[in-house]
Enzyme design. Sequence first.
Site, PDB file in Angstrom:
ATOM      1  N   ASP A   1       0.827  -1.214   0.000  1.00 47.54           N
ATOM      2  CA  ASP A   1       0.000   0.000   0.000  1.00 47.54           C
ATOM      3  C   ASP A   1       0.861   1.264   0.000  1.00 47.54           C
ATOM      4  O   ASP A   1       1.986   1.255   0.502  1.00 47.54           O
ATOM      5  CB  ASP A   1      -0.914  -0.025   1.240  1.00 47.54           C
ATOM      6  CG  ASP A   1      -2.079   0.937   1.107  1.00 47.54           C
ATOM      7  OD1 ASP A   1      -2.380   1.380  -0.018  1.00 47.54           O
ATOM      8  OD2 ASP A   1      -2.698   1.247   2.144  1.00 47.54           O
TER       9      ASP A   1
ATOM     10  N   ASN B   1     -11.044  -2.447  -5.427  1.00 53.54           N
ATOM     11  CA  ASN B   1     -10.264  -1.440  -6.162  1.00 53.54           C
ATOM     12  C   ASN B   1     -10.915  -1.002  -7.479  1.00 53.54           C
ATOM     13  O   ASN B   1     -10.507   0.000  -8.076  1.00 53.54           O
ATOM     14  CB  ASN B   1      -8.824  -1.914  -6.408  1.00 53.54           C
ATOM     15  CG  ASN B   1      -7.952  -1.893  -5.173  1.00 53.54           C
ATOM     16  OD1 ASN B   1      -7.050  -2.710  -5.015  1.00 53.54           O
ATOM     17  ND2 ASN B   1      -8.198  -0.946  -4.253  1.00 53.54           N
TER      18      ASN B   1
HETATM   19  C1  IPE Z   1      -5.442  -2.773  -0.251  1.00 53.25           C
HETATM   20  O1  IPE Z   1      -5.120  -1.436  -0.361  1.00 53.25           O
HETATM   21  C2  IPE Z   1      -5.392  -3.450  -1.589  1.00 53.25           C
HETATM   22  C3  IPE Z   1      -4.054  -3.550  -2.203  1.00 53.25           C
HETATM   23  C4  IPE Z   1      -2.925  -3.229  -1.652  1.00 53.25           C
HETATM   24  C5  IPE Z   1      -4.053  -4.111  -3.526  1.00 53.25           C
HETATM   25  P1  IPE Z   1      -6.236  -0.292  -0.516  1.00 53.25           P
HETATM   26  O2  IPE Z   1      -5.515   0.996  -0.614  1.00 53.25           O
HETATM   27  O3  IPE Z   1      -7.157  -0.655  -1.618  1.00 53.25           O
HETATM   28  O4  IPE Z   1      -7.049  -0.432   0.854  1.00 53.25           O
HETATM   29  P2  IPE Z   1      -7.898   0.652   1.644  1.00 53.25           P
HETATM   30  O5  IPE Z   1      -8.897   1.226   0.674  1.00 53.25           O
HETATM   31  O6  IPE Z   1      -6.951   1.685   2.141  1.00 53.25           O
HETATM   32  O7  IPE Z   1      -8.527  -0.111   2.762  1.00 53.25           O
HETATM   33  C1  IPE Z   2      -1.623   0.206  -3.314  1.00 54.75           C
HETATM   34  O1  IPE Z   2      -1.389   1.577  -3.335  1.00 54.75           O
HETATM   35  C2  IPE Z   2      -1.829  -0.376  -4.692  1.00 54.75           C
HETATM   36  C3  IPE Z   2      -3.222  -0.716  -5.008  1.00 54.75           C
HETATM   37  C4  IPE Z   2      -4.216  -0.690  -4.187  1.00 54.75           C
HETATM   38  C5  IPE Z   2      -3.492  -1.121  -6.376  1.00 54.75           C
HETATM   39  P1  IPE Z   2      -2.585   2.616  -3.331  1.00 54.75           P
HETATM   40  O2  IPE Z   2      -2.958   2.906  -4.735  1.00 54.75           O
HETATM   41  O3  IPE Z   2      -3.703   2.151  -2.479  1.00 54.75           O
HETATM   42  O4  IPE Z   2      -1.887   3.876  -2.700  1.00 54.75           O
HETATM   43  P2  IPE Z   2      -2.516   4.874  -1.644  1.00 54.75           P
HETATM   44  O5  IPE Z   2      -3.002   4.070  -0.490  1.00 54.75           O
HETATM   45  O6  IPE Z   2      -3.624   5.587  -2.341  1.00 54.75           O
HETATM   46  O7  IPE Z   2      -1.389   5.779  -1.276  1.00 54.75           O
HETATM   47 MG    MG Z   3      -4.123   2.369  -0.521  1.00 57.20          MG
END
Ligand code: IPE
Ligand code: IPE
Ligand code: MG
Length: 241
Positions: free
Chosen positions: A19, A67
């Site tokens: 993340d 997502n």
């Molecule tokens: C979890 O991260 C999913 C992945 C790392 C692929 P998210 O960024 O989607 O999770 P939330 O929305 O902060 O819970």
């Molecule tokens: C994790 O990084 C990757 C995916 C969920 C695909 P994020 O895209 O959630 O990054 P933040 O949490 O918005 O910084």
């Molecule tokens: Mg995230």
Amino acid sequence: MSKLDKKQDGPRHVAIIMDGNGRWATQKGRPRIFGHQAGAKRVREIVEACPDNNVKYLTIFAFSTENWKRTQTEVAGLMSLFRRYIIKEAENFMKEGVCVRFIGDRIKLDKKLRKLMDDIEEMTANNTRTNLTIALNYGGRDEVARATKRLAEDVAEGRLNPKDVDEETLPRYLDTYVLPDPDLVIRTSGEARISNFLLWQSAYAEYEFIETLWPDFTPDVFEKVLKGYGTRDRRFGGALV
Ligand code: IPE
Ligand code: IPE
Ligand code: MG
């Protein structure tokens, strides 16, 4: 590169919620997809750091069932990145002895990506050095629901007796049926939640929530987290003796 002192001290299966890509890019004044690209590059180094640290299984959360709520631009950018990632890494997976598997519901993914996923799984099936599992369109609740549906079909068609359904039977229907449960789940970026990742499998996993954003997660940071795991006392419900 330093190795863990005692073999049994390290986790055998590490799962990572990668993340913080979006925030990493925003901090640099760049579009979110730039962070995803930087994040994808990190994966290779972490995969390659596994054998030296006795990590036999690495499972990474790449795209969740939630997502899809993101903008069409970001979702399309991620899907294109996954396609390019598989093509680009194929040779390296073979060189490094990486067996690649995917978990999650493939039905919603486009045909071209699914074909690449099937092909790389087939191509790397006999590799044994590191087991890399990529969670793509994965959600723990979705996985349990899909598993339950197939289990119910087996019962309805007489292949399974409801009396035989127990903690050993159900996980055979999960996407992870060939994998051991994770010993350690790491989440980067400072968020202390599991966001629907490996719900059944992580019942007794240790958790590490670290501040580092995924694109800054170097093998050094990885090794530090693994060392910390070695100092923990896992009791699985038993008492300290
Ligand atoms: C979890 O991260 C999913 C992945 C790392 C692929 P998210 O960024 O989607 O999770 P939330 O929305 O902060 O819970
Ligand atoms: C994790 O990084 C990757 C995916 C969920 C695909 P994020 O895209 O959630 O990054 P933040 O949490 O918005 O910084
Ligand atoms: Mg995230």
